[in-house]
Scaffold this active site. Structure first.
Site, short mmCIF file in Angstrom:
data_model
loop_
_atom_site.label_atom_id
_atom_site.label_comp_id
_atom_site.label_asym_id
_atom_site.label_seq_id
_atom_site.Cartn_x
_atom_site.Cartn_y
_atom_site.Cartn_z
N HIS A 188 109.25 56.73 -23.59
CA HIS A 188 109.71 55.85 -22.52
C HIS A 188 108.52 55.46 -21.66
O HIS A 188 107.69 56.32 -21.31
CB HIS A 188 110.76 56.59 -21.66
CG HIS A 188 111.16 55.86 -20.43
ND1 HIS A 188 110.78 56.28 -19.16
CD2 HIS A 188 111.89 54.73 -20.24
CE1 HIS A 188 111.29 55.45 -18.26
NE2 HIS A 188 111.95 54.51 -18.88
N HIS A 219 104.57 49.07 -14.68
CA HIS A 219 105.96 49.31 -14.32
C HIS A 219 106.32 48.37 -13.18
O HIS A 219 105.88 48.57 -12.04
CB HIS A 219 106.14 50.78 -13.91
CG HIS A 219 107.56 51.23 -13.91
ND1 HIS A 219 107.99 52.33 -13.23
CD2 HIS A 219 108.66 50.74 -14.52
CE1 HIS A 219 109.28 52.50 -13.41
NE2 HIS A 219 109.72 51.54 -14.20
#
Length: 741
Positions: free
Chosen positions: A289, A334
């Protein structure tokens, strides 16, 4: 290398300092010191080095490409999460000397060499640490100090007796061979010697037939045992005379028990041993992830090292979050956080270098997940995607058929059949919400997932997706790259069964998956028998913590994404499951999870099979266990062993031994632990060593995790791993395993 070399150690474009590097006489340790102060700055062991990269193969060295030529640059990569060491040599010749020398040192040709080097290095290291006045001799006071450092709290009279026995010169000190003699007396393995003598008629050697008896009766080796016995003698017997007579000495017997053949992990399962011709949905797939992050999810550092480390660890499903950057160039980070950014182009280049590197001689298969923007960002990357895109895929392709391909997971205009067979009558359709709950959490992020094979000829497929909540135009070129994994929303098992196709995939949050497991366990298993499901961590896990993957594997979820940068039980389970099958990142699910099954992990009445099996583990002893990190000087651990079973709820269990006071060097437990396994096909076994503390939480010492299917019965060593999942030789446990129905 042993003469020493002056090189630049670099950390950034502005931090470049000269250091003097030298390989020590043991050929197992490298230290370096400041040129300016002459002070030794650091040292590392050859056993800590994973690989050496030549040229500008790190972010730091790439930033210095115009200043220093690639032939003078190299990067030392360490196991685990330790940072890389970027170096610039004074000349190309010096760089090659270190690159080739290090590669030879980290690639021993046989276990016997490793064993001998480790023993010699261990002895020399302890002697140097304990020789306080550096006179090359050790008096009894220094020996007592040494024992404390080695995690041993020995009776003073016994220690003095060993010291005097080793002091052949009667000088009151130990030097050279005398210290080696003392060390060997200290490390005498009584439990192994008594086992050896049990099968040896004269107590001094095992004949070929006696070794065959041991292999059959205790190790339960039932095929080709005579040939195996001959091979073990040839491989591990140190005496040429004994080898010529086809006998095994006590030293050779110990070397065998400490070898891969004597490990608890079945060596045949280290290679590719499973059928790779099943549909992708029939495999568990090693998945990460936010792969680019090597720290937390909010302010953490983004780095291509995240991809390199994950791929080398066997990960086959990677994640890349792409955002528009300056001048239209996509960046990876992110979104809506303070994490650093890396150019998407560098990520693609890294995948090209490492996606299909051979990590095991057996061929394997896998997949890579990469998130790509649907419009501007994708235009500049059509060529690399196109060069890897899957051509001529069927609707139920297997890992074997998909070798050396990248699968893109994402949105698609129309049907896959249109891509494979030409345009159909269906009106082009782009869903608003292609990842269900994940789209709600990260609605403005553009993503793509890619699954990569561990072997050089493994297939990879790629697909792109735009996760904006509002409808937008999807680039046809990107849509055409989505061959196998079309992203679809999950709207219930009945809806999926009626309308979804095998080449489609849904993503679920860990919370959503848990609810489905509780409410409809069997339906979840049946769904995963014909369609792919991806599970991802909760958005609340900003510290990059992980959930337990076991409960997701129990219902057959294939792509269970974890934060690879975070050590702990969850990553131990992941490493334990995927350490088999050539580390190709694919593990075949049990037969009862690959068809129209009645199996429900929470309902014992749905389980088929002969009944539970009994796993009996005798924990015998430990060897040279490491000290707890940051422990006080002179502190000695009180080790205990806990065995944990992970599987279906009925099989979840743990038991532990008593703790042994003040002995991390050679503790003896001789305790038996027993477990009932109802669904052994899904069980993982984790061995944990801890330092007992009666006033606070026990401290972690080491662990080893493996699937039950990979356990070898008999007398076995368990070679412990650190919290990062790297080896900590020569630390091990000695156990006896029995499996009965």
């Amino acid at each position: 290398m042993q003469q020493g070399t002056l090189m630049r150690k670099v950390k950034s474009k502005s931090w470049k300092k000269q250091r003097y590097f030298k390989l020590q006489d043991d050929c197992m340790t490298i230290w370096y010191q400041s040129k300016r102060t002459g002070k030794t700055e650091s040292a590392f062991s050859i056993s800590d080095v994973e690989t050496v990269r030549e040229g500008h193969q790190s972010e730091v060295l790439q930033s210095l490409a115009e200043e220093f030529p690639p032939e003078r640059c190299f990067t030392i990569v360490f196991y685990g999460r330790r940072g890389n060491l970027d170096l610039i040599a004074g000349s190309a010749e010096e760089a090659q000397c270190w690159v080739q020398g290090l590669r030879q040192l980290i690639d021993p040709k046989s276990f016997a060499l490793i064993f001998a080097l480790l023993s010699l290095t261990w002895i020399r290291d302890w002697f140097q640490k304990a020789d306080k006045n550096k006179d090359g001799r050790m008096n009894f006071k220094e020996v007592q100090h040494l024992l404390k450092m080695m995690n041993v709290d020995m009776n003073e009279d016994h220690a003095l007796r060993l010291f005097q026995d080793a002091d052949k010169s009667e000088s009151g000190t130990l030097e050279g061979e005398e210290f080696v003699h003392f060390y060997k007396a200290l490390t005498q393995r009584e439990e192994v010697l008594s086992l050896f003598q049990e099968f040896s008629e004269d107590g001094k050697k095992l004949t070929l037939l006696e070794l065959v008896d041991f292999l059959r009766q205790e190790q339960l080796e039932d095929e080709g045992t005579e040939e195996m016995a001959m091979e073990l003698i040839d491989k591990y017997e140190p005496s040429e005379t004994a080898r010529a007579r086809h006998v095994l000495s006590a030293d050779g017997f110990l070397m065998y028990l400490c070898s891969p053949e004597g490990s608890i992990f079945n060596p045949q399962h280290r290679a590719l041993w499973q059928d790779m011709n099943q549909p992708l949905c029939h495999y568990f797939i090693s998945s990460s992830h936010n792969t680019y992050l090597i720290e937390d999810q909010i302010c953490g550092h983004s780095s291509i090292e995240g991809y390199i480390r994950a791929l080398k660890r066997g990960c086959r499903c990677l994640e890349v979050d792409c955002w528009d950057g300056p001048n239209g160039e996509p960046m990876v980070y992110h979104g809506h956080t303070f994490t650093s950014k890396i150019p998407f182009r560098e990520v693609v280049s890294t995948l090209g270098k490492y996606a299909f590197k051979v990590t095991h001689p057996s061929p394997g298969a896998g997949e890579l997940v990469v998130l790509v923007p649907s419009s501007a960002g994708f235009q500049g990357t059509t060529r690399p995607w196109g060069s890897w895109a899957l051509q001529g895929a069927s609707l139920s392709s297997t890992p074997q058929e998909l070798k050396h391909k990248i699968l893109l997971k994402g949105k698609k205009i129309g049907r896959l059949e249109d891509t494979l067979d030409g345009p159909g009558d269906e009106v082009p359709d782009v869903s608003d919400d292609d990842n269900g709950a994940e789209a709600e959490e990260e609605r403005r992020r553009a993503k793509s997932l890619a699954w990569v094979s561990a072997a050089a000829d493994a297939p990879i497929t790629q697909h792109g997706s735009a996760l904006q909540k509002d409808k937008e135009t999807l680039a046809q070129a990107l849509s055409d790259c989505v061959i196998y994994c079309k992203n679809v929303s999950f709207r219930g098992f009945q809806e999926a069964h009626s309308h979804s196709r095998p080449y489609e995939i849904s993503s679920l949050s860990e919370a959503k998956a848990r609810k489905l497991i509780r409410d409809a366990g069997n339906e979840f298993v049946r769904h995963n028998a014909w369609q792919l499901t991806r599970i991802y961590p909760s958005g609340m896990r900003t510290d990059s913590s992980n959930y337990s993957p076991q409960e997701m594997w129990n219902v057959g979820c294939q792509i269970v994404a974890l934060n690879f940068q975070t050590a702990g039980m969850e990553m131990d389970l992941c490493d334990g499951l995927f350490s088999q099958n050539g580390r190709c990142g694919y593990v075949l699910k049990p037969p009862f999870m690959r068809d129209e099954t009645l199996f429900n992990p929470s309902d014992p009445s749905s389980w088929e099979g002969p009944g539970p099996i009994t796993l009996t583990i005798q924990v015998i002893s430990g060897q040279q266990l490491p000290k707890v990190a940051n422990s006080k000087d002179g502190a000695i651990i009180d080790p205990l062993v806990r065995v944990e079973i992970y599987g279906v709820p009925a099989d979840q269990a743990h038991q532990e031994t008593k703790y042994i006071e003040n002995n991390g060097f050679n503790p003896r437990w001789d305790e038996t632990l027993q477990f009932q396994l109802h669904v052994p096909e899904l069980a993982l076994v984790r061995f944990v060593v801890e330092d007992y503390d009666k006033t606070s939480r026990n401290d972690f010492v080491g662990q080893f995790t493996l699937a039950f299917a990979n356990i070898k019965p008999g007398y076995r060593h368990i070679h412990l791993l650190s919290k990062d999942g790297t080896g900590i030789p020569p630390s091990s446990l000695f156990v006896h395993i029995r499996i009965t129905k």
